[in-house]
Scaffold this motif. Structure first.
Motif, PDB file in Angstrom:
ATOM      1  N   ASP A  39       1.030  -1.258   0.125  1.00 46.13           N
ATOM      2  CA  ASP A  39       0.024   0.151   0.076  1.00 46.13           C
ATOM      3  C   ASP A  39       0.957   1.148   0.071  1.00 46.13           C
ATOM      4  O   ASP A  39       1.776   1.186  -0.778  1.00 46.13           O
ATOM      5  N   HIS A  40       0.693   2.060   0.895  1.00 45.56           N
ATOM      6  CA  HIS A  40       1.630   3.302   1.071  1.00 45.56           C
ATOM      7  C   HIS A  40       2.832   3.372   1.935  1.00 45.56           C
ATOM      8  O   HIS A  40       3.347   4.307   2.280  1.00 45.56           O
ATOM      9  N   ASP A  41       3.050   1.862   2.357  1.00 49.74           N
ATOM     10  CA  ASP A  41       4.026   1.626   3.248  1.00 49.74           C
ATOM     11  C   ASP A  41       5.244   1.044   2.647  1.00 49.74           C
ATOM     12  O   ASP A  41       5.068   0.460   1.443  1.00 49.74           O
ATOM     13  N   ARG A  66      -6.034   2.233   2.805  1.00 53.10           N
ATOM     14  CA  ARG A  66      -5.293   3.494   2.598  1.00 53.10           C
ATOM     15  C   ARG A  66      -4.293   4.024   3.832  1.00 53.10           C
ATOM     16  O   ARG A  66      -3.687   4.911   3.602  1.00 53.10           O
ATOM     17  N   GLY A  67      -4.225   3.204   4.850  1.00 56.80           N
ATOM     18  CA  GLY A  67      -3.392   3.762   6.000  1.00 56.80           C
ATOM     19  C   GLY A  67      -3.773   2.898   7.239  1.00 56.80           C
ATOM     20  O   GLY A  67      -4.033   1.816   7.462  1.00 56.80           O
ATOM     21  N   GLU A  81      -3.839   8.349   5.946  1.00 55.86           N
ATOM     22  CA  GLU A  81      -4.437   8.218   4.595  1.00 55.86           C
ATOM     23  C   GLU A  81      -3.427   8.582   3.412  1.00 55.86           C
ATOM     24  O   GLU A  81      -3.085   9.545   3.297  1.00 55.86           O
ATOM     25  N   ASP A  82      -3.246   7.670   2.696  1.00 54.93           N
ATOM     26  CA  ASP A  82      -2.393   7.675   1.442  1.00 54.93           C
ATOM     27  C   ASP A  82      -1.142   8.626   1.859  1.00 54.93           C
ATOM     28  O   ASP A  82      -0.720   9.276   1.130  1.00 54.93           O
ATOM     29  N   GLY A  83      -0.545   8.085   2.904  1.00 57.30           N
ATOM     30  CA  GLY A  83       0.716   8.840   3.250  1.00 57.30           C
ATOM     31  C   GLY A  83       0.859  10.177   3.952  1.00 57.30           C
ATOM     32  O   GLY A  83       1.645  10.268   4.204  1.00 57.30           O
TER      33      GLY A  83
END
Length: 263
Positions: free
Chosen positions: A156-158, A223-224, A237-239
């Protein structure tokens, strides 16, 4: 050596696979494949929060498998590493996966700590996978292949990375604030469920344990994640991060509305 059932496996008389799958909203495939493993882990991760409400209420977390099933599947609540990973192990066993428990040393503290964290090593599609649903803020979001060493892996964003030191110890790192940060280290020595009883007691009672010091609740989302530490709610959320200071009354509302928990 690979991850296999060489030690007593997890069993609870009240574990019903269908009830577990309904609890986590899983409707996917059920073969013992890497794809199923990833889908199952993410379904539980996004549904069952990491939380220490019992410790904050002055209770010692129960390691009795039936209590874990009752708490997470039927109450429904969340739990910390032994509970959420223990429940996941029951599901893996029911689906025919081979796995073992491993002990990990948390490494985000300023001083060296004992191996109080539990993770799972699961065999699927001829590879060994690190699975962990109970590390909180910077926990992995899908299984990590143990043979994918020194690779920058996006989830995801990680971003995560597995490496090994000179002694052969595996090291999990997460990309945090522009650098790789050590999260925990582990080796492949199999652990039995009972081996974690002293660590559980320490995490439930020791005044220096973060679970004793502060309320900590984490819920991952596609998303997070949402992180409640004391009376501070951090939403990623989303970084992008947002921080809210809560009043005591707001904490109960957030527990119910954000984390689906009764205070």
């Amino acid at each position: 050596w690979f991850c296999s059932e060489r030690h007593p496996t997890m069993h609870a008389s009240n574990f019903v696979l269908e009830d577990y799958l309904n609890r986590i909203g899983y409707h996917g495939q059920r073969d013992a494949s890497a794809a199923t493993l990833a889908q199952l882990m993410r379904a539980q991760l996004f549904t069952v929060p990491f939380e220490n409400l019992d410790v904050q209420a002055g209770k010692i977390v129960s390691m009795t498998p039936e209590d874990i099933v009752q708490k997470i599947v039927y109450q429904p609540r969340g739990g910390y590493c032994y509970e959420v990973n223990g429940l996941f192990a029951m599901a893996l066993q029911a689906l025919g996966f081979s796995y073992t428990f491993l002990a990990a040393r948390p490494m985000f503290y300023p001083v060296r700590r004992p191996k109080t964290h539990m993770v799972l090593c699961v065999r699927a599609d001829g590879r060994d996978w690190l699975c962990d649903l109970g590390f909180g803020s910077y926990g992995i979001r899908a299984p990590l292949a143990l043979d994918a060493l020194d690779s920058d892996i996006a989830q995801d964003h990680d971003r995560f990375r597995l490496s090994r030191d000179a002694q052969g110890v595996y090291l999990l790192q997460a990309w945090v604030d522009g650098e790789w940060a050590n999260q925990y280290g582990f080796d492949l020595h199999p652990q039995e469920w009972i081996d974690f009883a002293p660590a559980n007691y320490l995490n439930s009672t020791h005044p220096e344990a973060i679970f004793v010091q502060k309320l900590l609740v984490v819920r991952h989302t596609p998303r997070g994640r949402h992180i409640l530490l004391g009376e501070r709610l951090k939403t990623i959320e989303d970084g992008v991060s947002q921080l809210r200071e809560l009043g005591a009354a707001e904490v109960a509302v957030v527990l119910r509305e954000v984390f689906a928990l009764a205070a």
